[in-house]
Design a protein around this motif. Structure first.
Motif, short mmCIF file in Angstrom:
data_model
loop_
_atom_site.label_atom_id
_atom_site.label_comp_id
_atom_site.label_asym_id
_atom_site.label_seq_id
_atom_site.Cartn_x
_atom_site.Cartn_y
_atom_site.Cartn_z
N VAL A 1 0.84 -1.20 0.00
CA VAL A 1 0.00 0.00 0.00
C VAL A 1 0.88 1.26 0.00
CG1 VAL A 1 -1.66 1.34 1.35
CG2 VAL A 1 -2.00 -1.10 1.05
N LEU A 2 1.92 1.28 0.81
CA LEU A 2 2.83 2.43 0.84
C LEU A 2 3.55 2.60 -0.50
CD1 LEU A 2 4.38 2.23 4.42
CD2 LEU A 2 2.72 3.89 3.55
N GLY A 3 3.92 1.50 -1.12
CA GLY A 3 4.57 1.56 -2.43
C GLY A 3 3.64 2.13 -3.49
N ILE A 4 2.39 1.69 -3.49
CA ILE A 4 1.41 2.20 -4.45
C ILE A 4 1.16 3.69 -4.22
CG2 ILE A 4 -1.02 2.08 -5.15
CD1 ILE A 4 -0.83 -0.97 -4.69
N LEU A 5 1.02 4.10 -2.96
CA LEU A 5 0.81 5.51 -2.65
C LEU A 5 2.01 6.36 -3.07
CD1 LEU A 5 -0.96 5.36 0.83
CD2 LEU A 5 -1.97 5.95 -1.38
N SER A 6 3.21 5.82 -2.88
CA SER A 6 4.42 6.56 -3.29
C SER A 6 4.46 6.75 -4.80
CB SER A 6 5.68 5.82 -2.83
OG SER A 6 5.73 5.75 -1.44
N VAL A 7 4.13 5.71 -5.55
CA VAL A 7 4.13 5.80 -7.01
C VAL A 7 3.08 6.81 -7.48
CG1 VAL A 7 3.58 4.52 -9.12
CG2 VAL A 7 5.10 3.52 -7.41
N LEU A 8 1.89 6.76 -6.87
CA LEU A 8 0.83 7.71 -7.23
C LEU A 8 1.23 9.15 -6.91
CD1 LEU A 8 -2.38 5.78 -6.15
CD2 LEU A 8 -1.58 6.23 -8.47
N LEU A 9 1.85 9.36 -5.76
CA LEU A 9 2.30 10.70 -5.38
C LEU A 9 3.37 11.21 -6.34
CD1 LEU A 9 2.16 13.05 -3.36
CD2 LEU A 9 3.96 11.89 -2.07
N CYS A 10 4.33 10.36 -6.68
CA CYS A 10 5.38 10.75 -7.63
C CYS A 10 4.78 11.08 -9.00
CB CYS A 10 6.44 9.66 -7.76
SG CYS A 10 7.47 9.50 -6.29
N GLY A 11 3.83 10.28 -9.44
CA GLY A 11 3.16 10.53 -10.71
C GLY A 11 2.41 11.85 -10.70
N PHE A 12 1.71 12.14 -9.62
CA PHE A 12 0.98 13.40 -9.49
C PHE A 12 1.93 14.59 -9.52
CE2 PHE A 12 -0.56 16.83 -6.75
CZ PHE A 12 -1.69 17.20 -7.45
N ILE A 13 3.03 14.52 -8.78
CA ILE A 13 4.01 15.62 -8.74
C ILE A 13 4.62 15.83 -10.12
CG2 ILE A 13 6.27 16.30 -7.83
CD1 ILE A 13 5.34 15.06 -5.15
N TYR A 14 4.98 14.74 -10.81
CA TYR A 14 5.54 14.87 -12.16
C TYR A 14 4.53 15.54 -13.09
CZ TYR A 14 7.04 13.78 -16.84
OH TYR A 14 7.37 13.89 -18.17
N TYR A 15 3.29 15.08 -13.08
CA TYR A 15 2.26 15.63 -13.97
C TYR A 15 2.01 17.10 -13.66
CZ TYR A 15 -2.26 16.54 -16.08
OH TYR A 15 -3.28 17.11 -16.80
N ARG A 16 1.93 17.45 -12.42
CA ARG A 16 1.58 18.81 -12.01
C ARG A 16 2.69 19.82 -12.27
NH1 ARG A 16 -3.10 21.29 -11.07
NH2 ARG A 16 -2.87 22.87 -9.52
N TYR A 17 3.97 19.42 -12.07
CA TYR A 17 5.07 20.40 -12.10
C TYR A 17 6.10 20.19 -13.20
CZ TYR A 17 3.16 21.60 -7.58
OH TYR A 17 2.31 21.98 -6.57
N PHE A 18 6.19 19.02 -13.80
CA PHE A 18 7.25 18.76 -14.77
C PHE A 18 6.74 18.33 -16.14
CE2 PHE A 18 9.07 18.15 -10.56
CZ PHE A 18 10.13 19.05 -10.62
N PHE A 19 5.49 17.94 -16.29
CA PHE A 19 4.92 17.53 -17.56
C PHE A 19 4.67 18.78 -18.41
CE2 PHE A 19 0.98 16.81 -20.03
CZ PHE A 19 1.44 15.82 -20.86
N VAL A 20 5.19 18.77 -19.64
CA VAL A 20 4.98 19.91 -20.55
C VAL A 20 3.59 19.76 -21.15
CG1 VAL A 20 5.79 21.10 -22.61
CG2 VAL A 20 7.44 20.11 -21.02
N PHE A 21 2.69 20.64 -20.73
CA PHE A 21 1.30 20.62 -21.16
C PHE A 21 1.15 21.08 -22.60
CE2 PHE A 21 -2.88 22.80 -21.30
CZ PHE A 21 -3.68 21.69 -21.14
N GLY A 22 1.96 22.06 -22.99
CA GLY A 22 1.91 22.58 -24.36
C GLY A 22 3.17 23.36 -24.66
N ASP A 23 3.42 23.57 -25.94
CA ASP A 23 4.53 24.42 -26.34
C ASP A 23 4.16 25.12 -27.64
OD1 ASP A 23 6.84 22.28 -28.09
OD2 ASP A 23 4.69 22.12 -27.89
N GLY A 24 4.87 26.19 -27.93
CA GLY A 24 4.56 26.95 -29.13
C GLY A 24 5.47 28.14 -29.30
N VAL A 25 5.06 29.03 -30.21
CA VAL A 25 5.84 30.22 -30.53
C VAL A 25 4.92 31.43 -30.40
CG1 VAL A 25 7.13 31.41 -32.34
CG2 VAL A 25 7.34 28.94 -32.08
N LYS A 26 5.42 32.46 -29.76
CA LYS A 26 4.72 33.74 -29.66
C LYS A 26 5.63 34.81 -30.25
CE LYS A 26 1.17 32.70 -26.81
NZ LYS A 26 -0.20 33.04 -26.92
N ALA A 27 5.03 35.77 -30.95
CA ALA A 27 5.78 36.86 -31.54
C ALA A 27 5.18 38.18 -31.11
CB ALA A 27 5.76 36.75 -33.06
N GLY A 28 6.05 39.17 -30.91
CA GLY A 28 5.58 40.49 -30.53
C GLY A 28 6.74 41.34 -30.06
#
Length: 123
Positions: free
Chosen positions: A10-37
């Protein structure tokens, strides 16, 4: 005597879920693109973590009122000191910037979820 194996699973599963959540929330690139101005400013600020923050003014966006043109502001952060200094030296010029968008911000990465990682062109 009871085994502690279910507790570790149970602790192992919770640790994996927590690590996955942190990665998704703070390190996963949601989008990228180019802006000009036109580059309005780039500043270095912060209380504990000094980060580079900037604003790009994009013109030509239609407003809701007929006959008016509204400017659109793109606020961003810059992680790379060399990119930020190059932008500071060319403030007021027209830039094309490549950025990455994250879901949430980190204090050492900047105030904005948009992180400029490359200058495509300066005019």
């Amino acid at each position: 005597m009871r085994s502690k194996k279910p507790l570790y699973i149970v602790l192992g599963i919770l640790s994996v879920l927590l690590c996955g959540f942190i990665y998704y929330r703070y390190f996963f690139v949601f989008g990228d693109g180019v802006k000009a101005g036109e580059l309005n400013y780039v500043v270095r600020k912060g209380y504990v973590f000094k980060t580079y923050e900037g604003k790009l003014i994009q013109s030509g966006i239609r407003s809701k009122q007929t006959g008016n043109i509204q400017s659109n502001e793109f606020e961003f952060s810059v992680e790379d000191k060399a990119i930020a200094e190059k932008m500071m030296m060319n403030s007021g010029k027209t830039f094309e910037l490549h950025y990455k968008e994250y879901i949430s911000t980190l204090p050492w990465r900047g105030y904005s979820p948009f992180i400029v990682d490359k200058i495509i062109s300066i005019k």
